[in-house]
Scaffold this motif. Structure first.
Motif, PDB file in Angstrom:
ATOM      1  N   GLN A   1       0.860  -1.169   0.000  1.00  0.00           N
ATOM      2  CA  GLN A   1       0.000   0.000   0.000  1.00  0.00           C
ATOM      3  C   GLN A   1       0.896   1.218   0.000  1.00  0.00           C
ATOM      4  N   GLY A   2       0.401   2.300  -0.416  1.00  0.00           N
ATOM      5  CA  GLY A   2       1.158   3.539  -0.340  1.00  0.00           C
ATOM      6  C   GLY A   2       2.206   3.691  -1.428  1.00  0.00           C
ATOM      7  N   ALA A   3       3.380   4.235  -1.058  1.00  0.00           N
ATOM      8  CA  ALA A   3       4.405   4.600  -2.021  1.00  0.00           C
ATOM      9  C   ALA A   3       5.012   3.396  -2.721  1.00  0.00           C
ATOM     10  N   PHE A   4       5.075   2.259  -2.080  1.00  0.00           N
ATOM     11  CA  PHE A   4       5.686   1.065  -2.671  1.00  0.00           C
ATOM     12  C   PHE A   4       4.664   0.106  -3.264  1.00  0.00           C
ATOM     13  N   SER A   5       3.514   0.606  -3.569  1.00  0.00           N
ATOM     14  CA  SER A   5       2.433  -0.231  -4.066  1.00  0.00           C
ATOM     15  C   SER A   5       2.689  -0.675  -5.504  1.00  0.00           C
ATOM     16  N   LEU A   6       2.572  -1.978  -5.742  1.00  0.00           N
ATOM     17  CA  LEU A   6       2.694  -2.492  -7.106  1.00  0.00           C
ATOM     18  C   LEU A   6       1.388  -2.396  -7.865  1.00  0.00           C
ATOM     19  N   PHE A   7       0.290  -2.462  -7.147  1.00  0.00           N
ATOM     20  CA  PHE A   7      -1.034  -2.408  -7.757  1.00  0.00           C
ATOM     21  C   PHE A   7      -1.758  -1.180  -7.241  1.00  0.00           C
ATOM     22  N   GLY A   8      -2.409  -0.464  -8.140  1.00  0.00           N
ATOM     23  CA  GLY A   8      -3.153   0.718  -7.740  1.00  0.00           C
ATOM     24  C   GLY A   8      -4.451   0.341  -7.034  1.00  0.00           C
ATOM     25  N   GLY A   9      -4.976   1.275  -6.259  1.00  0.00           N
ATOM     26  CA  GLY A   9      -6.233   1.041  -5.572  1.00  0.00           C
ATOM     27  C   GLY A   9      -6.043   0.307  -4.255  1.00  0.00           C
ATOM     28  N   GLN A  10      -7.165  -0.110  -3.709  1.00  0.00           N
ATOM     29  CA  GLN A  10      -7.160  -0.748  -2.396  1.00  0.00           C
ATOM     30  C   GLN A  10      -7.528  -2.220  -2.446  1.00  0.00           C
ATOM     31  N   SER A  11      -7.527  -2.829  -3.621  1.00  0.00           N
ATOM     32  CA  SER A  11      -8.003  -4.212  -3.724  1.00  0.00           C
ATOM     33  C   SER A  11      -7.129  -5.192  -2.949  1.00  0.00           C
ATOM     34  N   VAL A  12      -5.810  -5.083  -3.062  1.00  0.00           N
ATOM     35  CA  VAL A  12      -4.922  -5.984  -2.326  1.00  0.00           C
ATOM     36  C   VAL A  12      -5.030  -5.714  -0.835  1.00  0.00           C
ATOM     37  N   HIS A  13      -5.080  -4.440  -0.461  1.00  0.00           N
ATOM     38  CA  HIS A  13      -5.201  -4.084   0.950  1.00  0.00           C
ATOM     39  C   HIS A  13      -6.458  -4.683   1.571  1.00  0.00           C
ATOM     40  N   GLU A  14      -7.574  -4.567   0.893  1.00  0.00           N
ATOM     41  CA  GLU A  14      -8.817  -5.107   1.428  1.00  0.00           C
ATOM     42  C   GLU A  14      -8.808  -6.633   1.464  1.00  0.00           C
ATOM     43  N   PHE A  15      -8.129  -7.259   0.501  1.00  0.00           N
ATOM     44  CA  PHE A  15      -8.078  -8.721   0.462  1.00  0.00           C
ATOM     45  C   PHE A  15      -7.290  -9.291   1.636  1.00  0.00           C
ATOM     46  N   VAL A  16      -6.209  -8.612   2.045  1.00  0.00           N
ATOM     47  CA  VAL A  16      -5.365  -9.119   3.131  1.00  0.00           C
ATOM     48  C   VAL A  16      -5.557  -8.345   4.432  1.00  0.00           C
ATOM     49  N   HIS A  17      -6.629  -7.603   4.542  1.00  0.00           N
ATOM     50  CA  HIS A  17      -6.857  -6.724   5.683  1.00  0.00           C
ATOM     51  C   HIS A  17      -6.831  -7.466   7.016  1.00  0.00           C
ATOM     52  N   ASP A  18      -7.555  -8.558   7.149  1.00  0.00           N
ATOM     53  CA  ASP A  18      -7.581  -9.279   8.417  1.00  0.00           C
ATOM     54  C   ASP A  18      -6.232  -9.927   8.724  1.00  0.00           C
ATOM     55  N   GLY A  19      -5.539 -10.370   7.689  1.00  0.00           N
ATOM     56  CA  GLY A  19      -4.209 -10.927   7.892  1.00  0.00           C
ATOM     57  C   GLY A  19      -3.228  -9.893   8.413  1.00  0.00           C
ATOM     58  N   ARG A  20      -3.385  -8.654   7.968  1.00  0.00           N
ATOM     59  CA  ARG A  20      -2.519  -7.573   8.458  1.00  0.00           C
ATOM     60  C   ARG A  20      -2.703  -7.394   9.953  1.00  0.00           C
ATOM     61  N   HIS A  21      -3.939  -7.358  10.409  1.00  0.00           N
ATOM     62  CA  HIS A  21      -4.196  -7.186  11.834  1.00  0.00           C
ATOM     63  C   HIS A  21      -3.722  -8.406  12.623  1.00  0.00           C
ATOM     64  N   LEU A  22      -3.912  -9.587  12.082  1.00  0.00           N
ATOM     65  CA  LEU A  22      -3.492 -10.801  12.763  1.00  0.00           C
ATOM     66  C   LEU A  22      -1.980 -10.825  12.976  1.00  0.00           C
ATOM     67  N   LEU A  23      -1.209 -10.345  11.990  1.00  0.00           N
ATOM     68  CA  LEU A  23       0.249 -10.326  12.100  1.00  0.00           C
ATOM     69  C   LEU A  23       0.785  -9.056  12.778  1.00  0.00           C
ATOM     70  N   GLY A  24      -0.103  -8.155  13.147  1.00  0.00           N
ATOM     71  CA  GLY A  24       0.327  -6.959  13.885  1.00  0.00           C
ATOM     72  C   GLY A  24       0.761  -5.788  13.041  1.00  0.00           C
ATOM     73  N   PHE A  25       0.414  -5.774  11.754  1.00  0.00           N
ATOM     74  CA  PHE A  25       0.742  -4.632  10.905  1.00  0.00           C
ATOM     75  C   PHE A  25      -0.350  -3.591  11.024  1.00  0.00           C
ATOM     76  N   PRO A  26       0.012  -2.352  11.313  1.00  0.00           N
ATOM     77  CA  PRO A  26      -1.032  -1.314  11.362  1.00  0.00           C
ATOM     78  C   PRO A  26      -1.442  -0.919   9.945  1.00  0.00           C
ATOM     79  N   CYS A  27      -2.697  -0.619   9.774  1.00  0.00           N
ATOM     80  CA  CYS A  27      -3.127  -0.205   8.434  1.00  0.00           C
ATOM     81  C   CYS A  27      -4.126   0.922   8.465  1.00  0.00           C
ATOM     82  N   HIS A  28      -4.553   1.397   9.616  1.00  0.00           N
ATOM     83  CA  HIS A  28      -5.484   2.533   9.651  1.00  0.00           C
ATOM     84  C   HIS A  28      -4.833   3.619  10.472  1.00  0.00           C
TER      85      HIS A  28
END
Length: 70
Positions: free
Chosen positions: A43-70
């Motif tokens: 997401q953000g500056a190093f994003s390979l894909f535009g938009g939020q599709s990848v972010h939304e797809f892995v959203h729960d996994g981000r929280h489970l692994l402790g990555f902040p996203c909001h």
């Protein structure tokens, strides 16, 4: 009646040549780093894909692994 003895067979030691493990270890490492990238960094500056599709797809996994996203 005479009894005959059968010699007990010993199991052969398990040996796995390192040359067969290395390609699988490299593949597992690359795939793990790719998954970690998409879950943690995509997401953000190093994003390979535009938009939020990848972010939304892995959203729960981000929280489970402790990555902040909001």
């Amino acid at each position: 009646m005479a009894q005959t003895t059968v010699p007990a067979s010993r199991p052969l030691p398990l040996t796995i040549p390192i040359q067969t493990i290395i390609p699988w270890a490299v593949l597992a490492t690359v795939l793990s780093l790719l998954v970690l990238y998409f879950v943690g960094v995509e997401q953000g500056a190093f994003s390979l894909f535009g938009g939020q599709s990848v972010h939304e797809f892995v959203h729960d996994g981000r929280h489970l692994l402790g990555f902040p996203c909001h």
